[in-house]
Design a protein around this motif. Structure first.
Motif, mmCIF file in Angstrom:
data_model
loop_
_atom_site.group_PDB
_atom_site.id
_atom_site.type_symbol
_atom_site.label_atom_id
_atom_site.label_comp_id
_atom_site.label_asym_id
_atom_site.label_seq_id
_atom_site.Cartn_x
_atom_site.Cartn_y
_atom_site.Cartn_z
ATOM 1 N N THR A 156 8.380 -9.731 6.045
ATOM 2 C CA THR A 156 9.727 -10.007 6.562
ATOM 3 C C THR A 156 10.147 -8.886 7.501
ATOM 4 O O THR A 156 9.530 -7.825 7.533
ATOM 5 N N GLU A 209 3.723 0.577 7.458
ATOM 6 C CA GLU A 209 3.650 -0.184 8.706
ATOM 7 C C GLU A 209 5.012 -0.499 9.310
ATOM 8 O O GLU A 209 5.104 -0.831 10.496
ATOM 9 N N GLY A 228 -9.721 0.500 8.780
ATOM 10 C CA GLY A 228 -9.281 1.308 7.636
ATOM 11 C C GLY A 228 -8.175 2.290 7.991
ATOM 12 O O GLY A 228 -7.634 2.965 7.114
ATOM 13 N N ALA A 246 0.816 -1.209 0.000
ATOM 14 C CA ALA A 246 0.000 0.000 0.000
ATOM 15 C C ALA A 246 0.858 1.271 0.000
ATOM 16 O O ALA A 246 0.678 2.159 -0.846
ATOM 17 N N ALA A 247 1.807 1.352 0.931
ATOM 18 C CA ALA A 247 2.605 2.573 1.055
ATOM 19 C C ALA A 247 3.552 2.740 -0.131
ATOM 20 O O ALA A 247 3.688 3.846 -0.683
ATOM 21 N N ASN A 280 -11.061 -2.563 3.385
ATOM 22 C CA ASN A 280 -11.541 -1.403 4.152
ATOM 23 C C ASN A 280 -10.451 -0.338 4.002
ATOM 24 O O ASN A 280 -9.545 -0.241 4.782
ATOM 25 N N PHE A 290 -4.511 1.368 6.481
ATOM 26 C CA PHE A 290 -4.299 1.770 5.089
ATOM 27 C C PHE A 290 -4.159 3.284 4.987
ATOM 28 O O PHE A 290 -3.328 3.780 4.234
ATOM 29 N N ASP A 341 9.782 -5.778 -5.359
ATOM 30 C CA ASP A 341 9.120 -6.577 -4.307
ATOM 31 C C ASP A 341 9.542 -8.028 -4.480
ATOM 32 O O ASP A 341 9.628 -8.518 -5.617
ATOM 33 N N GLY A 361 -9.904 -6.684 4.483
ATOM 34 C CA GLY A 361 -11.336 -6.405 4.604
ATOM 35 C C GLY A 361 -12.194 -7.550 4.093
ATOM 36 O O GLY A 361 -13.230 -7.310 3.466
ATOM 37 N N GLU A 376 -3.390 -8.789 12.066
ATOM 38 C CA GLU A 376 -3.528 -7.877 10.923
ATOM 39 C C GLU A 376 -2.363 -6.904 10.839
ATOM 40 O O GLU A 376 -2.039 -6.424 9.761
HETATM 41 P P1 FDA Z 1 2.455 -4.064 3.013
HETATM 42 O O1 FDA Z 1 2.528 -5.250 3.884
HETATM 43 O O2 FDA Z 1 1.168 -3.709 2.373
HETATM 44 O O3 FDA Z 1 3.533 -4.163 1.866
HETATM 45 C C1 FDA Z 1 4.856 -4.542 2.099
HETATM 46 C C2 FDA Z 1 5.427 -5.106 0.830
HETATM 47 O O4 FDA Z 1 6.818 -5.317 1.012
HETATM 48 C C3 FDA Z 1 4.822 -6.453 0.455
HETATM 49 O O5 FDA Z 1 4.391 -6.424 -0.889
HETATM 50 C C4 FDA Z 1 5.961 -7.448 0.679
HETATM 51 O O6 FDA Z 1 5.948 -8.526 -0.235
HETATM 52 C C5 FDA Z 1 7.176 -6.567 0.451
HETATM 53 N N1 FDA Z 1 8.364 -7.045 1.148
HETATM 54 C C6 FDA Z 1 8.486 -7.457 2.430
HETATM 55 N N2 FDA Z 1 9.736 -7.819 2.675
HETATM 56 C C7 FDA Z 1 10.439 -7.643 1.533
HETATM 57 C C8 FDA Z 1 11.801 -7.857 1.173
HETATM 58 N N3 FDA Z 1 12.678 -8.349 2.056
HETATM 59 N N4 FDA Z 1 12.174 -7.571 -0.097
HETATM 60 C C9 FDA Z 1 11.280 -7.096 -1.004
HETATM 61 N N5 FDA Z 1 9.988 -6.878 -0.722
HETATM 62 C C10 FDA Z 1 9.579 -7.135 0.541
HETATM 63 N N6 FDA Z 1 -5.749 -2.401 7.077
HETATM 64 C C11 FDA Z 1 -6.788 -1.578 6.830
HETATM 65 O O7 FDA Z 1 -6.633 -0.362 6.958
HETATM 66 N N7 FDA Z 1 -7.985 -2.095 6.395
HETATM 67 C C12 FDA Z 1 -8.194 -3.429 6.223
HETATM 68 O O8 FDA Z 1 -9.262 -3.859 5.750
HETATM 69 C C13 FDA Z 1 -7.128 -4.311 6.553
HETATM 70 N N8 FDA Z 1 -7.305 -5.655 6.474
HETATM 71 C C14 FDA Z 1 -6.237 -6.497 6.712
HETATM 72 C C15 FDA Z 1 -6.429 -7.880 6.612
HETATM 73 C C16 FDA Z 1 -5.356 -8.729 6.831
HETATM 74 C C17 FDA Z 1 -5.575 -10.213 6.789
HETATM 75 C C18 FDA Z 1 -4.077 -8.190 7.130
HETATM 76 C C19 FDA Z 1 -2.889 -9.080 7.316
HETATM 77 C C20 FDA Z 1 -3.894 -6.817 7.224
HETATM 78 C C21 FDA Z 1 -4.971 -5.963 7.049
HETATM 79 N N9 FDA Z 1 -4.813 -4.579 7.174
HETATM 80 C C22 FDA Z 1 -5.887 -3.751 6.932
HETATM 81 C C23 FDA Z 1 -3.507 -3.972 7.491
HETATM 82 C C24 FDA Z 1 -2.862 -3.449 6.189
HETATM 83 O O9 FDA Z 1 -2.885 -4.490 5.226
HETATM 84 C C25 FDA Z 1 -1.413 -3.021 6.419
HETATM 85 O O10 FDA Z 1 -1.334 -2.137 7.516
HETATM 86 C C26 FDA Z 1 -0.873 -2.317 5.165
HETATM 87 O O11 FDA Z 1 -0.889 -3.226 4.079
HETATM 88 C C27 FDA Z 1 0.541 -1.821 5.398
HETATM 89 O O12 FDA Z 1 1.023 -1.283 4.186
HETATM 90 P P2 FDA Z 1 2.583 -1.316 3.867
HETATM 91 O O13 FDA Z 1 2.702 -0.825 2.466
HETATM 92 O O14 FDA Z 1 3.333 -0.656 4.926
HETATM 93 O O15 FDA Z 1 2.973 -2.857 3.922
#
Ligand code: FDA
Length: 402
Positions: free
Chosen positions: A179, A375, A385, A22-23, A60, A388, A42, A55, A346
């Protein structure tokens, strides 16, 4: 220069973003629109996996009532600047620009009408329009700071960049590619890590507690869950492992090993007064029949059994006994055995200590050109939400300056 020597020359970009979640995607689109040459890498086989699973498949994507009070961090002020400069309304405008249908489910939580994929497609369209390149299945082997910028060894060759953005998220759901990479990079550059722990996660119970509630998995009821300074009026769900549902996920962020959690099982009512009134109106009614107006039959039976209460006509209880029964039934206190951990959490509480990061730009204060967003930082939202919205806001803040 020979062709093979040319091939070994590092690829050069203005901005390298690690993590196409997302970020990272929000940052890529924002920076690309400013004319920056952006590359996103990635290690997963596809982008935005957590968005896709979020969601319940409908993402969400933000909350109408987002404010800094909805976030935990050692520095509660850190998130204010980014959240104020890219708000829920900005993200909603983007969603509407892409004609993605959405609705408010409850408590300001906005969900896609169709699928979470709408949000990933939208971010990818924004990245394409901004000419940001994205490559998946590409890990990072090492990062070397240069006089200006960085030399990054990746699974697909060397990359030189002016700005390096770490957007690798937290530790939750390792099977989705999570990770601790971002924390390792932070340590490499001398940043501190606020201890991490799984949050927005179901509680597990001890065997004897589970045996008591064998018949209940699948049953839900509205409660107020309280622990420490936190208190959330929401649904609670009994599961085969313990307790879940929004109230439990929310309160898990306040819980630490050994602490007790209290549930008000009749939120918004004084059960003692309510039962007294029932007795006045209908003294021959059995207690369990009256309680069935509040809870399912299964729950009534369970709550009575758990407290060792026999169901009799209300007139047979004395005033004090009835008040005592009402208190026992209304408030349930227990010490969970633990949580389901990162496997189902989550989000991750804690992360890169924001003391070392500029709250305006997300840049590391001691290493120019290095940014942390989303995150991976010690900023964690409530359920609904907010996580995100933090990813969009922090990604946008960095995207404007990288
Ligand atoms: P995000 O996890 O989205 O992305 C990180 C990326 O980095 C991934 O694509 C990963 O593959 C990559 N990566 C990791 N290590 C790496 C490495 N060593 N080398 C290369 N790439 C690497 N929040 C919300 O607001 N509403 C919601 O509905 C939900 N629902 C939800 C359901 C479930 C099951 C989970 C697990 C989480 C949620 N969340 C949520 C939380 C939300 O998904 C989360 O906070 C955001 O995705 C965080 O965004 P980031 O971009 O920081 O990390």
């Amino acid at each position: 220069m020979s062709k093979s020597a040319l091939r070994q020359l590092p690829e050069s970009v203005d901005v390298l973003i690690v993590g196409a979640g997302a970020a990272g995607l929000m940052c890529a689109a924002t920076a690309g629109k400013r004319g920056r040459r952006v590359l996103v890498l990635d290690h997963a086989n596809r982008v935005g996996k957590k968005i896709l699973m979020s969601g319940g498949g409908r993402c969400n994507f933000t909350n109408l009532y987002t404010s800094p009070e909805n976030y935990y961090s050692q520095n509660p002020h850190f998130c204010k600047s980014a959240l104020a400069r890219y708000t829920q309304w900005d993200f909603i405008a983007l969603v509407e620009k892409h004609s993605i249908p959405y609705h408010e489910k409850t408590l300001g939580q906005l969900f896609c009408d169709n699928k979470s994929k709408d949000i990933v497609d939208m971010l990818l369209a924004e990245c394409r329009a901004a000419k940001a390149q994205i490559r998946t299945r590409c890990g990072i082997q090492s990062i070397e700071p240069l006089g200006t910028g960085f030399l990054v060894n990746t699974g697909l060759g060397k990359v030189v960049c002016e700005s390096l953005v770490i957007a690798t998220g937290g530790l939750s759901i390792p099977t989705m590619g999570a990770t601790g990479f971002g924390y390792d990079v932070a340590r490499q550059f001398g940043l501190k890590i606020v201890p991490t722990r799984p949050a927005l996660v179901p509680f597990t119970l001890h065997r004897h507690q589970l045996e008591q509630q064998q018949a209940l998995p699948g049953s839900a009821l509205p409660v107020i869950a309280s622990c420490g300074e936190g208190s959330f009026p929401e649904q609670m769900l009994f599961t085969h492992r313990g307790l879940s549902g929004p109230a439990v996920l929310q309160i898990s962020s306040y819980w630490r090993e050994g602490m007790s959690v209290e549930f008000d099982l009749v939120p918004g009512r004084n059960l003692g007064e309510w039962i007294s009134e029932k007795r006045r109106q209908n003294p021959d009614s059995y207690l369990h029949r009256v309680l069935a107006e509040l809870w399912s039959k299964k729950l009534v039976q369970h709550f009575l059994q758990r407290q060792g209460i026999d169901s009799r006509p209300l007139k047979q209880y004395g005033e004090t006994a009835l008040a005592d029964i009402a208190l026992k039934l209304q408030y349930w206190k227990l010490v969970p055995a633990g949580t389901e951990g990162y496997r189902t959490a989550e989000v991750t509480l804690g992360g890169v200590d924001t003391d070392g990061i500029s709250s305006r730009t997300m840049e590391c204060k001691t290493q120019s050109g290095l940014y942390f967003i989303g995150e991976v930082l010690d900023v964690t939202g409530w359920l609904g939400g907010y996580n995100f919205q933090w990813a969009w806001a922090s990604g946008h803040a960095a995207g404007e300056v990288v």
